[in-house]
Motif scaffolding. Structure first.
Motif, PDB file in Angstrom:
ATOM      1  N   HIS A   1     -14.774  -3.978  -3.794  1.00 56.96           N
ATOM      2  CA  HIS A   1     -14.975  -2.535  -3.635  1.00 56.96           C
ATOM      3  C   HIS A   1     -16.345  -2.322  -3.020  1.00 56.96           C
ATOM      4  O   HIS A   1     -17.111  -3.268  -2.825  1.00 56.96           O
ATOM      5  CB  HIS A   1     -14.841  -1.809  -4.974  1.00 56.96           C
ATOM      6  CG  HIS A   1     -15.753  -2.345  -6.045  1.00 56.96           C
ATOM      7  ND1 HIS A   1     -17.078  -1.994  -6.137  1.00 56.96           N
ATOM      8  CD2 HIS A   1     -15.533  -3.228  -7.055  1.00 56.96           C
ATOM      9  CE1 HIS A   1     -17.631  -2.610  -7.157  1.00 56.96           C
ATOM     10  NE2 HIS A   1     -16.724  -3.376  -7.726  1.00 56.96           N
TER      11      HIS A   1
ATOM     12  N   ALA B   1      -3.604   4.006  -1.759  1.00 56.06           N
ATOM     13  CA  ALA B   1      -3.836   4.219  -0.337  1.00 56.06           C
ATOM     14  C   ALA B   1      -3.191   5.520   0.113  1.00 56.06           C
ATOM     15  O   ALA B   1      -2.153   5.937  -0.402  1.00 56.06           O
ATOM     16  CB  ALA B   1      -3.272   3.055   0.471  1.00 56.06           C
TER      17      ALA B   1
ATOM     18  N   LEU C   1      -8.257   3.644   1.737  1.00 55.11           N
ATOM     19  CA  LEU C   1      -8.148   3.184   0.349  1.00 55.11           C
ATOM     20  C   LEU C   1      -9.045   4.035  -0.526  1.00 55.11           C
ATOM     21  O   LEU C   1     -10.156   4.395  -0.126  1.00 55.11           O
ATOM     22  CB  LEU C   1      -8.550   1.720   0.242  1.00 55.11           C
ATOM     23  CG  LEU C   1      -7.796   0.733   1.137  1.00 55.11           C
ATOM     24  CD1 LEU C   1      -8.333  -0.673   0.934  1.00 55.11           C
ATOM     25  CD2 LEU C   1      -6.311   0.779   0.869  1.00 55.11           C
TER      26      LEU C   1
ATOM     27  N   TRP D   1     -14.729   0.235 -12.178  1.00 58.09           N
ATOM     28  CA  TRP D   1     -13.953   0.895 -11.133  1.00 58.09           C
ATOM     29  C   TRP D   1     -12.465   0.673 -11.361  1.00 58.09           C
ATOM     30  O   TRP D   1     -12.057  -0.245 -12.089  1.00 58.09           O
ATOM     31  CB  TRP D   1     -14.342   0.367  -9.751  1.00 58.09           C
ATOM     32  CG  TRP D   1     -13.817  -1.004  -9.436  1.00 58.09           C
ATOM     33  CD1 TRP D   1     -14.174  -2.189 -10.058  1.00 58.09           C
ATOM     34  CD2 TRP D   1     -12.819  -1.345  -8.470  1.00 58.09           C
ATOM     35  NE1 TRP D   1     -13.485  -3.235  -9.507  1.00 58.09           N
ATOM     36  CE2 TRP D   1     -12.634  -2.748  -8.530  1.00 58.09           C
ATOM     37  CE3 TRP D   1     -12.086  -0.618  -7.536  1.00 58.09           C
ATOM     38  CZ2 TRP D   1     -11.739  -3.434  -7.715  1.00 58.09           C
ATOM     39  CZ3 TRP D   1     -11.192  -1.299  -6.714  1.00 58.09           C
ATOM     40  CH2 TRP D   1     -11.026  -2.685  -6.806  1.00 58.09           C
TER      41      TRP D   1
ATOM     42  N   LEU E   1       0.818  -1.210   0.000  1.00 56.89           N
ATOM     43  CA  LEU E   1       0.000   0.000   0.000  1.00 56.89           C
ATOM     44  C   LEU E   1       0.853   1.263   0.000  1.00 56.89           C
ATOM     45  O   LEU E   1       0.350   2.348  -0.268  1.00 56.89           O
ATOM     46  CB  LEU E   1      -0.923   0.017   1.225  1.00 56.89           C
ATOM     47  CG  LEU E   1      -2.025  -1.034   1.252  1.00 56.89           C
ATOM     48  CD1 LEU E   1      -2.802  -0.951   2.561  1.00 56.89           C
ATOM     49  CD2 LEU E   1      -2.990  -0.848   0.073  1.00 56.89           C
TER      50      LEU E   1
ATOM     51  N   ASP F   1     -10.804   4.556  -4.441  1.00 52.17           N
ATOM     52  CA  ASP F   1     -11.187   3.988  -5.729  1.00 52.17           C
ATOM     53  C   ASP F   1     -11.904   5.053  -6.554  1.00 52.17           C
ATOM     54  O   ASP F   1     -12.511   5.977  -6.010  1.00 52.17           O
ATOM     55  CB  ASP F   1     -12.134   2.798  -5.555  1.00 52.17           C
ATOM     56  CG  ASP F   1     -11.539   1.679  -4.720  1.00 52.17           C
ATOM     57  OD1 ASP F   1     -10.316   1.457  -4.832  1.00 52.17           O
ATOM     58  OD2 ASP F   1     -12.292   1.046  -3.954  1.00 52.17           O
TER      59      ASP F   1
ATOM     60  N   ALA G   1      -7.887  -5.453   1.351  1.00 48.03           N
ATOM     61  CA  ALA G   1      -7.296  -4.439   0.469  1.00 48.03           C
ATOM     62  C   ALA G   1      -6.971  -4.986  -0.914  1.00 48.03           C
ATOM     63  O   ALA G   1      -6.973  -4.228  -1.894  1.00 48.03           O
ATOM     64  CB  ALA G   1      -6.025  -3.875   1.105  1.00 48.03           C
ATOM     65  N   PHE G   2      -6.725  -6.295  -1.015  1.00 44.42           N
ATOM     66  CA  PHE G   2      -6.212  -6.840  -2.273  1.00 44.42           C
ATOM     67  C   PHE G   2      -7.030  -7.996  -2.843  1.00 44.42           C
ATOM     68  O   PHE G   2      -6.569  -8.673  -3.765  1.00 44.42           O
ATOM     69  CB  PHE G   2      -4.765  -7.297  -2.084  1.00 44.42           C
ATOM     70  CG  PHE G   2      -3.813  -6.159  -1.826  1.00 44.42           C
ATOM     71  CD1 PHE G   2      -3.393  -5.339  -2.856  1.00 44.42           C
ATOM     72  CD2 PHE G   2      -3.356  -5.908  -0.534  1.00 44.42           C
ATOM     73  CE1 PHE G   2      -2.524  -4.286  -2.619  1.00 44.42           C
ATOM     74  CE2 PHE G   2      -2.487  -4.860  -0.286  1.00 44.42           C
ATOM     75  CZ  PHE G   2      -2.065  -4.039  -1.328  1.00 44.42           C
TER      76      PHE G   2
ATOM     77  N   ARG H   1      -8.728   0.939  -8.833  1.00 43.63           N
ATOM     78  CA  ARG H   1      -8.101   1.238  -7.555  1.00 43.63           C
ATOM     79  C   ARG H   1      -7.072   2.344  -7.768  1.00 43.63           C
ATOM     80  O   ARG H   1      -6.198   2.231  -8.620  1.00 43.63           O
ATOM     81  CB  ARG H   1      -7.457  -0.015  -6.984  1.00 43.63           C
ATOM     82  CG  ARG H   1      -6.497   0.180  -5.798  1.00 43.63           C
ATOM     83  CD  ARG H   1      -7.150   0.813  -4.578  1.00 43.63           C
ATOM     84  NE  ARG H   1      -8.369   0.191  -4.154  1.00 43.63           N
ATOM     85  CZ  ARG H   1      -8.442  -0.939  -3.433  1.00 43.63           C
ATOM     86  NH1 ARG H   1      -7.353  -1.548  -3.055  1.00 43.63           N
ATOM     87  NH2 ARG H   1      -9.617  -1.434  -3.076  1.00 43.63           N
TER      88      ARG H   1
ATOM     89  N   GLN I   1     -15.005   5.164  -9.049  1.00 44.81           N
ATOM     90  CA  GLN I   1     -16.151   4.346  -9.426  1.00 44.81           C
ATOM     91  C   GLN I   1     -16.944   5.015 -10.546  1.00 44.81           C
ATOM     92  O   GLN I   1     -17.104   6.237 -10.576  1.00 44.81           O
ATOM     93  CB  GLN I   1     -17.087   4.147  -8.220  1.00 44.81           C
ATOM     94  CG  GLN I   1     -16.415   3.599  -6.979  1.00 44.81           C
ATOM     95  CD  GLN I   1     -16.245   2.093  -7.018  1.00 44.81           C
ATOM     96  OE1 GLN I   1     -16.581   1.424  -7.994  1.00 44.81           O
ATOM     97  NE2 GLN I   1     -15.716   1.533  -5.941  1.00 44.81           N
TER      98      GLN I   1
END
Length: 254
Positions: free
Chosen positions: A51, A69, A117, A64, A27, A119, A46-47, A66, A121
């Motif tokens: 989402h 972080a 985190l 979406w 991250l 993202d 996290a991985f 990523r 979208q």
């Protein structure tokens, strides 16, 4: 897979220190003071490719990416739909709506500190209130790394609430949003996030762009001719009086 090869490897691989190191390394963030869940669970959430729309409103989700972080050290966030310097800061005593209308930004307190985190979208309308809208909406979606592991989020008792909105009733060059730790707003790394000309792309480049720093994140999508934007700010709290654990900044063409 390595842990399954022998008891010795299983003992080594399942050490908390291994997953803490892997999580912070991948991250690219510093270690927070305290976490409520094990590092192996934090790494997984996290991985594992999930989402926020995997849990709720799946029917509205399109796509979406990523972003990465970042971290909140303080409990005050600076939210903005403007990415160009100089930034306009809210004045004391104003409501959230006043802040958004006057300067396109606001301050949000009681943020859950730690790793967040972010993202980008793309969702279907109407997630908003406009029933006739058949388009799409861009959302900067940020959450505390522990959110997906919390029972209140999993069972749906924690819900997003509208923090405020702002209409831009003229041509908007881009759909933008930024979230930053107020404590580091004037730091060198965070100021790069608001140097929009260095990363948003040329005016005829309509691919979404994002930037992440140690304590900030921002997104921008250049727009063709339009009549303005409706920008909405949503937050989720850990219970009625709890800390803010998720923030969304959404842009929809008017």
């Amino acid at each position: 897979m390595l842990a399954a090869t022998s008891k010795w490897f299983n003992k080594v691989i399942m050490q908390e220190s291994v997953w803490k190191y892997a999580c912070l390394r991948d991250l690219q963030v510093s270690c927070p003071q305290q976490m409520s869940f094990s590092w192996i669970k934090l790494y997984a959430t996290a991985f594992d490719g999930s989402h926020s729309y995997n849990f709720h409103q799946q029917e509205k989700h399109i796509d979406w990416i990523r972003i990465g972080a970042f971290a909140f050290d303080s409990q005050v966030a600076f939210l903005s739909e403007r990415l160009s310097a100089p930034l306009r800061f809210p004045k004391g005593g104003e409501t959230i709506d006043d802040m958004l209308q006057s300067c396109g930004s606001c301050l949000l307190k009681n943020i859950k500190s730690g790793i967040w985190l972010a993202d980008l979208q793309l969702v279907r309308c109407p997630v908003c209130d406009q029933d006739k809208c058949e388009g799409t909406m861009q959302t900067l979606d940020a959450r505390h790394i522990e959110l997906f592991l919390c029972e209140g989020y999993q069972n749906g008792s924690w819900e997003y609430e509208l923090l405020g909105s702002h209409e831009i009733k003229k041509h908007a060059e881009g759909a933008s949003g930024a979230i930053a730790d107020m404590k580091y707003l004037r730091s060198k790394t965070t100021s790069g996030v608001f140097d929009s000309k260095s990363w948003i792309g040329k005016p005829n480049d309509y691919q979404p762009k994002a930037i992440i720093a140690l304590h900030a994140v921002a997104v921008n999508t250049n727009l063709q001719e339009n009549e303005g934007l409706l920008v909405k700010y949503h937050i989720m709290k850990a219970g009625t009086q709890g800390e803010v654990v998720s923030i969304r900044i959404s842009q929809q063409l008017l």
